[in-house]
Design a protein around this motif. Structure first.
Motif: not given
Length: 142
Positions: A46-47, A83-84, A92-94, A127-131
């Motif tokens: 899954n993503p 990852v939540k 939905f949002k990470v 890390s830099k790409v994750l919001n």
């Protein structure tokens, strides 16, 4: 500098649809993903699992290079990423990625290790790409 490619195909829609994801390297080759691999226990990926794998591996590699740059040549690093995925309005949002690191770096000062690890957590490309909120917990073994 570098471009990496992956593709996804989804047949059908919503909860009954089924997808497959493939990567340029062939490591993922028509790997199944669906509602049930994401929210249930069906075999497949899954993503969020893929983001967790990307974040754990990116951070660990960045830390490895940081330690090498500081003159360390041996040791082991093991990182888990959690990852939540949370409800966000109608979607939905990470919201976070929690990194848990266990390391063995002979001869390193714990404060120096913590500084190098924090820099790797902040500056690895994933890390830099994750919001999302990112946390790092580490254990340094002798």
């Amino acid at each position: 500098m570098t471009t990496r490619n992956a593709s996804a195909r989804y047949e059908g829609f919503g909860k009954t649809g089924k997808g497959h994801v493939s990567s340029e390297s062939g490591v993922l080759a028509d790997t199944p993903y669906s509602f049930n691999t994401r929210f249930g226990d069906e075999k497949g990926t899954n993503p969020e699992e893929l983001i967790a794998a990307a974040h754990a591996s990116c951070f660990t590699m960045a830390l490895s290079f940081g330690l090498a740059g500081a003159g360390y040549t041996e040791g082991t690093l093991e990182t888990k990423a959690a990852v939540k995925l949370e409800q966000d309005g109608a979607g939905f949002k990470v919201t976070r990625s929690d990194l848990t690191l266990t390391a063995s770096v002979p001869g390193i000062d714990p404060d120096q290790f913590a500084s190098i690890a924090a820099d790797a957590e902040k500056n690895c490309p994933i890390s830099k790409v994750l919001n999302a909120e990112i946390t790092l917990t580490h254990t340094l073994n002798d």
